[in-house]
Design an enzyme around this catalytic site. Structure first.
Site, PDB file in Angstrom:
ATOM      1  N   ALA A 127       0.647  -1.100  -0.155  1.00 20.95           N
ATOM      2  CA  ALA A 127      -0.159   0.131   0.077  1.00 20.95           C
ATOM      3  C   ALA A 127       0.728   1.079  -0.071  1.00 20.95           C
ATOM      4  O   ALA A 127       1.957   1.002   0.506  1.00 20.95           O
ATOM      5  CB  ALA A 127      -0.578  -0.212   1.588  1.00 20.95           C
ATOM      6  N   GLY A 156       0.395  -5.069   0.568  1.00 17.05           N
ATOM      7  CA  GLY A 156      -0.457  -5.244  -1.146  1.00 17.05           C
ATOM      8  C   GLY A 156      -0.246  -5.702  -1.712  1.00 17.05           C
ATOM      9  O   GLY A 156      -0.452  -6.301  -3.194  1.00 17.05           O
ATOM     10  N   GLU A 197       0.148  -9.138  -1.377  1.00 17.69           N
ATOM     11  CA  GLU A 197      -2.160  -9.624  -1.325  1.00 17.69           C
ATOM     12  C   GLU A 197      -2.975  -9.394  -2.624  1.00 17.69           C
ATOM     13  O   GLU A 197      -3.725 -10.002  -2.927  1.00 17.69           O
ATOM     14  CB  GLU A 197      -3.024  -8.749  -0.730  1.00 17.69           C
ATOM     15  CG  GLU A 197      -1.992  -8.867   1.092  1.00 17.69           C
ATOM     16  CD  GLU A 197      -2.734  -7.692   1.530  1.00 17.69           C
ATOM     17  OE1 GLU A 197      -2.516  -6.560   1.689  1.00 17.69           O
ATOM     18  OE2 GLU A 197      -3.047  -8.310   2.944  1.00 17.69           O
ATOM     19  N   GLU A 247       3.674  -5.817   7.053  1.00 16.20           N
ATOM     20  CA  GLU A 247       2.722  -5.054   8.005  1.00 16.20           C
ATOM     21  C   GLU A 247       2.762  -4.961   9.058  1.00 16.20           C
ATOM     22  O   GLU A 247       2.953  -3.693   9.791  1.00 16.20           O
ATOM     23  CB  GLU A 247       1.569  -5.273   7.531  1.00 16.20           C
ATOM     24  CG  GLU A 247       1.576  -4.738   6.185  1.00 16.20           C
ATOM     25  CD  GLU A 247       1.139  -5.824   5.364  1.00 16.20           C
ATOM     26  OE1 GLU A 247       2.056  -6.472   5.186  1.00 16.20           O
ATOM     27  OE2 GLU A 247       0.393  -6.224   3.921  1.00 16.20           O
TER      28      GLU A 247
HETATM   29  N1  3HC Z   1       4.819   3.640  -0.039  1.00 15.61           N
HETATM   30  C1  3HC Z   1       4.676   4.789  -0.081  1.00 15.61           C
HETATM   31  N2  3HC Z   1       7.080   4.822  -0.151  1.00 15.61           N
HETATM   32  C2  3HC Z   1       7.326   3.988  -0.605  1.00 15.61           C
HETATM   33  C3  3HC Z   1       6.982   2.677  -0.005  1.00 15.61           C
HETATM   34  C4  3HC Z   1       5.196   2.261   0.334  1.00 15.61           C
HETATM   35  N3  3HC Z   1       4.684   1.104   0.045  1.00 15.61           N
HETATM   36  N4  3HC Z   1       7.703   1.677   0.375  1.00 15.61           N
HETATM   37  C5  3HC Z   1       8.888   2.384  -0.376  1.00 15.61           C
HETATM   38  N5  3HC Z   1       8.114   3.589  -0.088  1.00 15.61           N
HETATM   39  C6  3HC Z   1       9.424   5.352  -0.865  1.00 15.61           C
HETATM   40  C7  3HC Z   1      10.434   5.327   0.577  1.00 15.61           C
HETATM   41  O1  3HC Z   1       9.553   6.090   1.529  1.00 15.61           O
HETATM   42  C8  3HC Z   1      11.497   5.477  -0.425  1.00 15.61           C
HETATM   43  O2  3HC Z   1      11.729   7.370  -0.563  1.00 15.61           O
HETATM   44  P1  3HC Z   1      12.223   7.761  -1.070  1.00 15.61           P
HETATM   45  O3  3HC Z   1      13.111   7.880  -1.098  1.00 15.61           O
HETATM   46  O4  3HC Z   1      11.562   9.320  -0.794  1.00 15.61           O
HETATM   47  O5  3HC Z   1      13.563   8.085   0.751  1.00 15.61           O
HETATM   48  C9  3HC Z   1      11.426   4.778  -1.858  1.00 15.61           C
HETATM   49  O6  3HC Z   1      10.089   4.310  -1.719  1.00 15.61           O
HETATM   50  C10 3HC Z   1      12.539   3.525  -2.037  1.00 15.61           C
HETATM   51  O7  3HC Z   1      12.279   2.572  -0.769  1.00 15.61           O
HETATM   52  P2  3HC Z   1      13.882   2.451   0.106  1.00 15.61           P
HETATM   53  O8  3HC Z   1      14.935   3.737  -0.057  1.00 15.61           O
HETATM   54  O9  3HC Z   1      13.514   1.488   0.962  1.00 15.61           O
HETATM   55  O10 3HC Z   1      13.726   1.129  -1.309  1.00 15.61           O
HETATM   56  P3  3HC Z   1      14.326   0.045  -1.170  1.00 15.61           P
HETATM   57  O11 3HC Z   1      14.723   0.019  -2.327  1.00 15.61           O
HETATM   58  O12 3HC Z   1      15.705   0.101  -0.103  1.00 15.61           O
HETATM   59  O13 3HC Z   1      13.536  -1.070  -0.626  1.00 15.61           O
HETATM   60  C11 3HC Z   1      11.592  -1.535  -0.307  1.00 15.61           C
HETATM   61  C12 3HC Z   1      12.376  -1.586  -1.248  1.00 15.61           C
HETATM   62  C13 3HC Z   1      12.009  -3.412  -0.157  1.00 15.61           C
HETATM   63  C14 3HC Z   1      10.252  -1.580  -1.540  1.00 15.61           C
HETATM   64  C15 3HC Z   1      11.448  -1.096   1.226  1.00 15.61           C
HETATM   65  O14 3HC Z   1      10.835   0.253   0.516  1.00 15.61           O
HETATM   66  C16 3HC Z   1       9.731  -1.295   1.571  1.00 15.61           C
HETATM   67  O15 3HC Z   1      10.043  -2.410   1.855  1.00 15.61           O
HETATM   68  N6  3HC Z   1       9.161  -0.426   1.894  1.00 15.61           N
HETATM   69  C17 3HC Z   1       8.286  -1.549   2.339  1.00 15.61           C
HETATM   70  C18 3HC Z   1       7.354  -2.326   1.986  1.00 15.61           C
HETATM   71  C19 3HC Z   1       6.307  -2.036   3.019  1.00 15.61           C
HETATM   72  O16 3HC Z   1       6.010  -2.570   4.665  1.00 15.61           O
HETATM   73  N7  3HC Z   1       5.105  -2.455   2.474  1.00 15.61           N
HETATM   74  C20 3HC Z   1       3.364  -2.932   3.210  1.00 15.61           C
HETATM   75  C21 3HC Z   1       2.881  -1.389   2.816  1.00 15.61           C
HETATM   76  S1  3HC Z   1       1.873  -1.818   4.558  1.00 15.61           S
HETATM   77  C22 3HC Z   1       0.193  -2.795   3.297  1.00 15.61           C
HETATM   78  O17 3HC Z   1       0.420  -3.416   2.079  1.00 15.61           O
HETATM   79  C23 3HC Z   1      -0.785  -2.535   3.983  1.00 15.61           C
HETATM   80  C24 3HC Z   1      -2.027  -3.463   3.256  1.00 15.61           C
HETATM   81  O18 3HC Z   1      -1.817  -4.874   3.591  1.00 15.61           O
HETATM   82  C25 3HC Z   1      -3.387  -2.894   2.879  1.00 15.61           C
END
Ligand code: 3HC
Length: 694
Positions: free
Chosen positions: A66, A105, A108, A128
């Site tokens: 998400a 997401g 998912e 998450e």
């Molecule tokens: N939403 C918005 N921005 C995000 C994001 C997300 N899910 N994931 C990463 N970003 C942004 C980061 O803030 C960063 O922004 P910046 O360049 O302005 O600092 C940019 O994307 C790059 O991220 P990273 O520096 O972390 O890049 P990496 O290549 O090191 O890692 C990644 C990539 C493994 C995808 C890592 O970003 C990550 O773990 N992201 C989060 C994944 C996550 O938690 N997903 C679950 C979200 S909650 C959800 O999905 C709810 C659902 O169940 C309904």
């Protein structure tokens, strides 16, 4: 080709409709992506020329989840449930084509598809929980139906992703694609149609839930297994409850249960703090006055001076990242001892099954020992990690200046000394920087990077990038006594020592901070680190601390001597209160003319934490840290501040700076000027603002 939205396009490639997401950097599921995927799938369903659909992503990764920046804002249509429902109910098979990471997401969405293919390097997971949440778009209901309950619990309540190979083994991925992924996914989709394979709707599958239905104690056992690690965290418990819902309820009811549990977490402080911290950690990577496109120096080799605990630990980080290390000691026997320790540390990791013998051999093959500083003439970075003595360090840096090639970074691991002064011992102070690793250096994630007045932008940018390569989380700070982390820690230590003289039991001080969420309190921590460390520093500065000094004078250096602030039974690290220490405290209080009294837990917490926040405000005013959130990153990764409280700055905002300010004034009346609020704290409190508003 049709653009469905700005972020998603649809194109028929022969008999296969390809829906492609393009929302850099990580294809997060923002509103336009959700709308585009739904529209793209609908376009595929309506396109008479296609018999199957592939969902793929441009850029470096499949959908990484998400869009976290949308959390807390009013929801926008279509919701992710609706998108996934559209995919799952498609009358043409939908195949997810996964590269990079399919997370949250993103996974998912892939679980809503009828099939999933991936490249071998892909990873899939539901992280998450690390944001204080649970998978809220069916993940807790669908994943156990694919991989079974035990593995789903581990993945959902633990949050770690698994690789494509493992995903294939457990049926989460149907095929690994070599070569071009979209091509491979198209071929796979054609095969599904040609072989008349079914439209696999995971929501209809119940077989993998049967074992858990017969064995409900599985959940109690799992709870027990994660109890220590998940202490005080709210999200893991809700994750488990949601998976219980998958087992005990029909799919649609399970989804409702998941929603309730998700909303409960979303509205709580913990998830707010953990989401804040996600961005804090990434922001800490950026140095405000160092442009993003600053050219980097190549780091292909490293030199480390000092093969003691710190030097050895630092070396291991580089070796594991595949960077050859030359480690230098003054004498062969010290070198041999240091190299042996590195080797036995790796051997212990191998014997615990956390590293392969091959990986260990590779690391050791990259390590060279030397007793000759000249052997560092060609390395790209040197990290000096010897004992804290300014004259010796200046001497070493003077020598390095002559020995090392031009363009080499000269770093010191000092935690106390003035790095500007160290830099001046060279003719190239712009190449000198502090890289303060935390002990044990091969384990602790934080790298406090310390810029001097002269450190160049290139050196700073290179060291930030290097941190990521060696698996560290960096934060850049300026030079001052103790830098950011230890300067704040000192404030807490001072109050903890006063509290025990005033009447608080030291085990109560430790308990209050442990219950707050820290891994241990100040006295247990000192016993672990070695009480003699602080004693020598105090002696060097000519300062005293009655209880701490008395304890060291008795040789009670902590766990390593079996006695410190606590007593430790042989082979047991559990601290036991010791009447001898209680006597030392009572005597010291009497000598200082202190009337001992009952001290409440609330006072202990405020007295320990508020001076930290006040000191942090001073650090911000002085520009030693560039952001409040950088201080939080330092405290979470360097000192184990509980991430569900975001860090001391986020915690201060949660309590309210006006409340902290008012309490500080009360303490000032009682205990004197050391409780004077920092001007920045006063200003923000009076303006009704928080550190978040800076
Ligand atoms: N939403 C918005 N921005 C995000 C994001 C997300 N899910 N994931 C990463 N970003 C942004 C980061 O803030 C960063 O922004 P910046 O360049 O302005 O600092 C940019 O994307 C790059 O991220 P990273 O520096 O972390 O890049 P990496 O290549 O090191 O890692 C990644 C990539 C493994 C995808 C890592 O970003 C990550 O773990 N992201 C989060 C994944 C996550 O938690 N997903 C679950 C979200 S909650 C959800 O999905 C709810 C659902 O169940 C309904």
């Amino acid at each position: 080709m049709t653009a469905i939205t700005e972020f998603v396009r649809y194109e028929a490639q022969g008999t296969v409709g390809v829906v492609t997401v393009n929302n850099p950097p990580v294809n997060a599921l923002s509103q336009g992506v959700r709308e585009g995927i739904k529209g793209g799938i609908e376009a595929g369903m309506a396109d008479a020329s296609v018999t199957s659909i592939v969902l793929a992503c441009d850029g470096r990764t499949f959908i990484a989840g998400a869009d976290i920046t949308e959390f807390g804002k009013p929801p926008t249509e279509p919701g992710l449930h609706e998108v996934i429902g559209t995919i799952e109910s498609s009358n043409k098979p939908v195949v997810a084509a996964i590269h990079g990471t399919a997370l949250g997401g993103g996974l998912e969405t892939a679980l809503g598809c009828h099939y999933r293919v991936a490249v071998a390097s892909a990873k899939v997971g539901l992280p998450e929980v690390k944001l204080g949440l649970l998978p809220g778009a069916g993940g807790t209901q669908r994943l156990p139906r694919v991989v079974g309950v035990p593995m789903a619990l581990t993945m959902i309540a633990g949050g770690a992703p698994i690789g494509a190979k493992k995903a294939l083994e457990v049926g989460l991925v149907d095929e690994i694609v070599d070569g071009d992924l979209t091509e491979g996914a198209i071929e796979f989709a054609k095969k599904v149609v040609a072989e008349g394979r079914p439209l696999v709707k995971i929501s209809d599958q119940n077989e993998k839930l049967e074992d858990a239905r017969k064995n409900p104690s599985l959940f109690a056992d799992f709870r027990k297994s994660i109890a220590r690690k998940s202490r005080n965290f709210e999200a893991p418990e809700n994750c488990i409850k949601a998976v219980e819902g998958a087992v005990n309820l029909p799919f649609d009811e399970g989804l409702k249960r998941e929603r309730e549990l998700f909303m409960e977490l979303m509205q709580g402080e913990q998830s707010g703090a953990q989401q804040y911290f996600f961005f804090a950690e990434r922001l800490a990577n950026k140095i405000p006055d160092v442009p993003k496109d600053t050219p980097l120096l190549d780091i292909n080799t490293a030199g480390i001076i000092g093969a003691g605990t710190m030097g050895g630990g630092i070396a291991m980080n580089f070796l594991q990242a595949g960077i050859p290390v030359t480690i230098v000691e003054t004498k062969q026997e010290f070198l041999d001892k240091g190299m042996d320790i590195i080797k036995s540390n790796y051997a212990a990791t191998v014997s615990k099954g956390r590293m392969s013998q091959d990986a260990m051999d590779k690391c050791m093959s990259l390590l060279t020992g030397s007793i000759n500083l000249e052997d560092l003439s060609d390395v790209d970075i040197v990290i000096e990690a010897i004992f804290e003595n300014m004259d010796v360090k200046k001497d070493i840096f003077g020598k390095l200046d002559k020995i090392c090639k031009q363009g080499a970074i000269l770093a010191t691991n000092t935690s106390t000394l003035d790095i500007d002064e160290i830099g001046e011992a060279t003719t190239r102070p712009e190449y000198v920087i502090g890289l303060h690793f935390f002990s044990p250096a091969n384990v602790m994630k934080l790298l406090e990077e310390v810029r001097t007045k002269k450190t160049s932008a290139t050196v700073m940018a290179t060291c930030m990038a290097l941190a990521k390569r060696i698996g560290k989380i960096p934060a850049m700070v300026g030079v001052c006594e103790g830098f950011v982390g230890n300067r704040i820690l000192a404030q807490r230590g001072e109050q903890a020592n006063k509290l025990i003289l005033e009447g608080a039991k030291l085990e109560d001080v430790d308990r209050v901070l442990f219950d707050f969420g820290l891994p241990m309190g100040p006295f247990a921590m000192s016993d672990l680190a070695g009480n003699d460390v602080g004693w020598r520093i105090r002696q060097g500065k000519g300062v005293t601390s009655p209880v701490a000094d008395a304890i060291c004078e008795l040789g009670r250096f902590g766990q390593k001597t079996g006695d410190g602030y606590y007593h430790y039974e042989k082979g047991n690290r559990t601290p036991q209160p010791d009447p001898i220490v209680e006597d030392i405290i009572i005597n010291a209080a009497r000598d200082a003319g202190i009337n001992r009294r009952q001290v409440s837990d609330e006072e202990i917490l405020k007295r320990c934490v508020y001076p930290m926040i006040n000191e942090a405000a001073k650090i911000l005013e002085e520009g030693i840290a560039s952001r409040a959130s950088d201080i939080d990153v330092i405290w979470v990764y360097g000192y184990g501040w509980p991430v569900y409280r975001g860090g001391p700055m986020r915690y201060a905002d949660h309590i309210g700076l006006d409340n902290i300010y008012n309490d500080m004034l009360k303490f000032k009346e009682e205990f004197g000027d050391e409780w004077t609020p920092a001007p920045l704290l006063e200003k923000l409190a009076k303006e009704g603002k928080g550190f978040k508003d800076l």
